[in-house]
Design a protein around this motif. Sequence first.
Motif, mmCIF file in Angstrom:
data_model
loop_
_atom_site.group_PDB
_atom_site.id
_atom_site.type_symbol
_atom_site.label_atom_id
_atom_site.label_comp_id
_atom_site.label_asym_id
_atom_site.label_seq_id
_atom_site.Cartn_x
_atom_site.Cartn_y
_atom_site.Cartn_z
ATOM 1 N N GLY A 36 0.775 -1.230 0.000
ATOM 2 C CA GLY A 36 0.000 0.000 0.000
ATOM 3 C C GLY A 36 0.802 1.273 0.000
ATOM 4 O O GLY A 36 0.248 2.329 0.245
ATOM 5 N N GLU A 37 2.091 1.200 -0.243
ATOM 6 C CA GLU A 37 2.955 2.384 -0.272
ATOM 7 C C GLU A 37 2.878 3.173 1.031
ATOM 8 O O GLU A 37 2.787 4.396 1.037
ATOM 9 N N TRP A 38 2.949 2.479 2.163
ATOM 10 C CA TRP A 38 2.866 3.085 3.468
ATOM 11 C C TRP A 38 4.230 3.113 4.136
ATOM 12 O O TRP A 38 5.103 2.322 3.830
ATOM 13 N N THR A 39 4.371 3.986 5.107
ATOM 14 C CA THR A 39 5.552 4.027 5.969
ATOM 15 C C THR A 39 5.078 3.903 7.404
ATOM 16 O O THR A 39 4.063 4.478 7.784
ATOM 17 N N TRP A 40 5.821 3.142 8.192
ATOM 18 C CA TRP A 40 5.511 3.030 9.602
ATOM 19 C C TRP A 40 6.788 2.781 10.378
ATOM 20 O O TRP A 40 7.828 2.471 9.815
ATOM 21 N N TYR A 41 6.705 2.961 11.686
ATOM 22 C CA TYR A 41 7.861 2.864 12.569
ATOM 23 C C TYR A 41 7.536 1.934 13.724
ATOM 24 O O TYR A 41 6.407 1.898 14.207
ATOM 25 N N PHE A 42 8.568 1.214 14.167
ATOM 26 C CA PHE A 42 8.471 0.390 15.368
ATOM 27 C C PHE A 42 9.519 0.871 16.354
ATOM 28 O O PHE A 42 10.628 1.227 15.975
ATOM 29 N N ALA A 43 9.154 0.860 17.638
ATOM 30 C CA ALA A 43 10.065 1.297 18.688
ATOM 31 C C ALA A 43 9.743 0.537 19.963
ATOM 32 O O ALA A 43 8.758 -0.206 20.031
ATOM 33 N N VAL A 44 10.587 0.735 20.954
ATOM 34 C CA VAL A 44 10.316 0.228 22.300
ATOM 35 C C VAL A 44 10.228 1.446 23.201
ATOM 36 O O VAL A 44 11.146 2.258 23.249
ATOM 37 N N GLU A 45 9.107 1.588 23.879
ATOM 38 C CA GLU A 45 8.895 2.709 24.792
ATOM 39 C C GLU A 45 8.407 2.173 26.123
ATOM 40 O O GLU A 45 7.396 1.473 26.171
ATOM 41 N N ASP A 46 9.142 2.472 27.178
ATOM 42 C CA ASP A 46 8.805 1.991 28.522
ATOM 43 C C ASP A 46 8.634 0.478 28.544
ATOM 44 O O ASP A 46 7.721 -0.045 29.194
#
Length: 96
Positions: A36-46
């Motif tokens: 779908g021509e998307w951008t997303w981010y993954f992170a670790v928070e708390d």
Amino acid sequence: MSTNAATGTVEQTPTVGPLALLREGEVIRCDSNVLGEWTWYFAVEDGQSVRYHEIEDYEREDVLARHVAAIVADPDVEDTVVSQRELENVRGESDE
């Protein structure tokens, strides 16, 4: 380890998989032209694995670390480790 009050589930900081490799101030950016021509981010928070997806205006969503690992392993997804600042910029939180 933390408890998600909304679901009652216990989450632990990832010790394996792509999130475990991140250093302080880093996130994983994923792009896909096939999905779908998307951008997303993954992170670790708390201690919690989180996702910020373009389709949801980069609002925080708690996810399972195994979900992140499956997405990053998808051959149609290009993943890159980037600075937390990039995520802050796309969310409109940066001073720059």
